[in-house]
Design an enzyme around this catalytic site. Structure first.
Site, PDB file in Angstrom:
ATOM      1  N   LYS A 104       0.670  -1.092   0.088  1.00 41.54           N
ATOM      2  CA  LYS A 104       0.039  -0.120   0.080  1.00 41.54           C
ATOM      3  C   LYS A 104       0.911   1.310   0.128  1.00 41.54           C
ATOM      4  O   LYS A 104       0.611   2.260  -0.390  1.00 41.54           O
ATOM      5  CB  LYS A 104      -0.803   0.038   1.306  1.00 41.54           C
ATOM      6  CG  LYS A 104      -1.523  -1.372   1.500  1.00 41.54           C
ATOM      7  CD  LYS A 104      -2.708  -1.128   0.703  1.00 41.54           C
ATOM      8  CE  LYS A 104      -3.756  -2.800   0.784  1.00 41.54           C
ATOM      9  NZ  LYS A 104      -4.919  -2.643   0.040  1.00 41.54           N
TER      10      LYS A 104
HETATM   11  C1  LIG Z   1      -0.719  -7.669   2.437  1.00 36.35           C
HETATM   12  C2  LIG Z   1      -1.915  -7.637   1.422  1.00 36.35           C
HETATM   13  N1  LIG Z   1      -2.215  -8.352   0.421  1.00 36.35           N
HETATM   14  C3  LIG Z   1      -3.138  -8.361  -0.635  1.00 36.35           C
HETATM   15  C4  LIG Z   1      -4.017  -7.505  -0.351  1.00 36.35           C
HETATM   16  C5  LIG Z   1      -5.156  -7.413  -1.303  1.00 36.35           C
HETATM   17  O1  LIG Z   1      -4.848  -6.358  -2.194  1.00 36.35           O
HETATM   18  P1  LIG Z   1      -6.393  -5.950  -3.102  1.00 36.35           P
HETATM   19  O2  LIG Z   1      -7.224  -5.641  -2.081  1.00 36.35           O
HETATM   20  O3  LIG Z   1      -5.488  -4.658  -4.038  1.00 36.35           O
HETATM   21  O4  LIG Z   1      -6.584  -7.019  -3.765  1.00 36.35           O
HETATM   22  C6  LIG Z   1      -4.194  -6.722   0.839  1.00 36.35           C
HETATM   23  C7  LIG Z   1      -5.020  -5.480   0.756  1.00 36.35           C
HETATM   24  O5  LIG Z   1      -5.789  -4.841   0.077  1.00 36.35           O
HETATM   25  C8  LIG Z   1      -3.059  -6.552   1.724  1.00 36.35           C
HETATM   26  O6  LIG Z   1      -2.900  -5.642   2.693  1.00 36.35           O
HETATM   27  N1  LIG Z   2      -6.643  -5.286   1.943  1.00 33.98           N
HETATM   28  C1  LIG Z   2      -6.957  -3.760   2.230  1.00 33.98           C
HETATM   29  C2  LIG Z   2      -8.373  -3.413   2.202  1.00 33.98           C
HETATM   30  C3  LIG Z   2      -8.837  -2.143   1.677  1.00 33.98           C
HETATM   31  O1  LIG Z   2      -8.345  -2.100   0.483  1.00 33.98           O
HETATM   32  P1  LIG Z   2      -8.161  -0.896  -0.445  1.00 33.98           P
HETATM   33  O2  LIG Z   2      -6.943  -1.257  -1.543  1.00 33.98           O
HETATM   34  O3  LIG Z   2      -9.212  -0.707  -1.149  1.00 33.98           O
HETATM   35  O4  LIG Z   2      -7.632   0.231   0.154  1.00 33.98           O
HETATM   36  C4  LIG Z   2      -6.393  -3.406   3.695  1.00 33.98           C
HETATM   37  O5  LIG Z   2      -5.447  -3.687   4.037  1.00 33.98           O
HETATM   38  O6  LIG Z   2      -6.704  -2.462   4.201  1.00 33.98           O
END
Ligand SMILES: Cc1ncc(COP(=O)(O)O)c(C=O)c1O
Ligand SMILES: N[C@@H](CCOP(=O)(O)O)C(=O)O
Length: 465
Positions: free
Chosen positions: A112
């Site tokens: 993120k």
């Molecule tokens: C460590 C981790 N892996 C995978 C994901 C999944 O990613 P996305 O929600 O973009 O599919 C998340 C949260 O979004 C995460 O924090």
């Molecule tokens: N897995 C995410 C959930 C929120 O997802 P986002 O990519 O829409 O911000 C988290 O870790 O918070």
């Protein structure tokens, strides 16, 4: 570049407005009106360039001159200057044609940070130029919240409120959200699950009087700029592995479908991607949908990969919009089915188009734990449980000639319990976070009740009129 809503009933916006809007006013998600195109020649010209150079080249068409080039470039340099690895997102080879892309070298040890460090700078710039202030709300299953708080802490033009599911994030994730001493940060522990938090955020965006009163803005991947920033690492990694003269596949641990959608965007922009593989945990709505064409919500089960414990994958709507040839009426119909009965069925042509680009699989907690153990024994490499779900699923899709890159979305030290029980190793936090578990926590406990949450935010947001 104009941005249009997947539901077709909100005004199209330029980059800065789409950035501040987050969710479109018709409840849809913004996508670029056209995909910028990069030819093989353009992609070859990126070889040997730094992450920052490639980010500037790939992202410039989306910003489309709304931010002067020199200032945009300075934001990119500052954002990725917070990463502790010179390559920003290094690749590690773990098998003959298998690679891990480490996306966790940013300040909060999760992928993120890649988007959030840039997003905060972009928003701050636009708000400052306009002499405005915004109230940011975000829902998190653990990682988005910490990354957003780190990126926005202490910024003059924003207050940030992060909703996390109480008791359902790892202790490290919780403390990354609850120990900030910045005056513009509030962590809200919601008595519910991630979907309750996400629904509250969407409901706040759909409550127009509240939205306008507090000048609401969002940092979840409903915000186009989050996806945009993540497109870059698909380019950098594929180029390092021979693109555009060799196709590369990616396996992505998936929850809200944001990260893998960024891979799809890269492909639409001309990057030769062989397959995009969705990896889920037991919360497998996406793996089921790709198999059957039926998108059907089920109750969330808590797992050792809590950031993927999600019932509804918001960004799937963006993919549907493309799979329906950008027919917003068809998207609206699906979304109304989801609201009314918790499900919808994708028509066969659209499903065929989706299956052409995507594969999918699920890893149970036991399979993810086994992947952690195997990878340690075979390659001496320690995975976190989310990445381990990806590695487990990727094995089914590996092909002898196309490199497979699995995205390492978090550092193992964010999930020490699950990692230790799978591998016997207690992963240490890096030095800059070594006192994290001793810092004092501050957070507010709230019910998953829209009125209660809105009242709290309106009382504490400086942008509230
Ligand atoms: C460590 C981790 N892996 C995978 C994901 C999944 O990613 P996305 O929600 O973009 O599919 C998340 C949260 O979004 C995460 O924090
Ligand atoms: N897995 C995410 C959930 C929120 O997802 P986002 O990519 O829409 O911000 C988290 O870790 O918070």
């Amino acid at each position: 570049m104009q941005y249009i809503s997947t539901r077709g009933e909100a005004p199209s916006l330029g980059f800065s407005d789409a950035l501040l809007a987050g969710l479109a006013r018709d409840g849809g998600l913004y996508v670029p009106a056209q995909w910028p195109q990069f030819s093989k020649r353009d992609i070859r010209a990126m070889r040997g360039k730094s992450y920052q150079d490639i980010a500037f080249t790939v992202l410039q068409p989306f910003v489309d001159g709304e931010i002067p080039d020199d200032q945009f470039r300075a934001m990119i340099d500052a954002a990725y200057g917070t990463f502790r690895h010179p390559a920003v997102v290094p690749l590690v080879q773990t098998g003959a044609n298998s690679f891990i892309m480490e996306l966790f070298h940013g300040p909060t040890l999760a992928f993120k940070d890649v988007a959030m460090q840039l997003l905060a700078r972009l928003m701050d710039h636009v708000l400052r130029e306009r002499g405005q202030r915004a109230t940011i709300v975000g829902a998190t299953s653990g990682d988005t919240g910490g990354a957003a708080i780190d990126a926005f802490a202490g910024r003059d033009n924003t207050d940030i409120f992060i909703l996390f599911p109480h008791g359902r994030v790892s202790p490290v994730q919780q403390r990354q959200m609850t120990t900030s001493d910045a005056g513009n940060v509030r962590a809200l522990a919601i008595e519910g699950n991630f979907d309750d938090c996400q629904n509250l955020v969407k409901a706040m965006f759909n409550d127009m009087s509240f939205r306008d009163r507090v000048r609401l803005s969002g940092v979840n991947s409903i915000n186009w700029a989050r996806i945009m920033a993540q497109i870059v690492y698909y380019f950098t990694s594929a180029i390092a592995l021979g693109a555009p003269d060799r196709k590369v596949s990616f396996t992505v641990p998936t929850g809200n479908f944001g990260d893998i959608f960024a891979g799809y965007c890269a492909k639409r922009m001309g990057l030769p991607v062989a397959k995009l593989v969705v990896a889920t945990n037991e919360n497998d709505i996406l793996a089921r949908t790709l198999r059957s064409g039926r998108y059907e919500m089920r109750p969330v089960v808590p797992t050792t990969s809590p950031s993927m414990d999600i019932a509804i994958s918001s960004n799937f709507e963006r993919l549907l919009f493309d799979a329906f040839d950008r027919d917003a009426d068809a998207v609206r119909q699906c979304m109304s089915g989801l609201r009314q009965s918790g499900a919808f069925t994708i028509d066969p042509d659209a499903l065929k188009a989706i299956k052409k680009e995507f594969g999918a699989g699920k890893a149970t907690q036991r399979q993810a734990a086994a992947a952690i153990k195997d990878m340690l024994e075979q390659a001496g490499y320690l995975l976190d449980p989310h990445t381990a779900s990806g590695v487990h699923v990727s094995r089914r899709f590996e092909k002898p000639r196309a490199p497979m890159v699995t995205l390492a979305t978090a550092h193992p030290a964010k999930f020490p319990g699950a990692v230790k029980s799978a591998s016997g190793i207690d992963p240490a936090l890096p030095s800059w976070l070594s006192d994290l578990m001793h810092r004092e926590e501050t957070y507010e406990r709230l019910q998953p009740d829209l009125e209660e949450v809105e009242t709290y935010i309106a009382r504490n947001a400086r942008a509230a009129a």
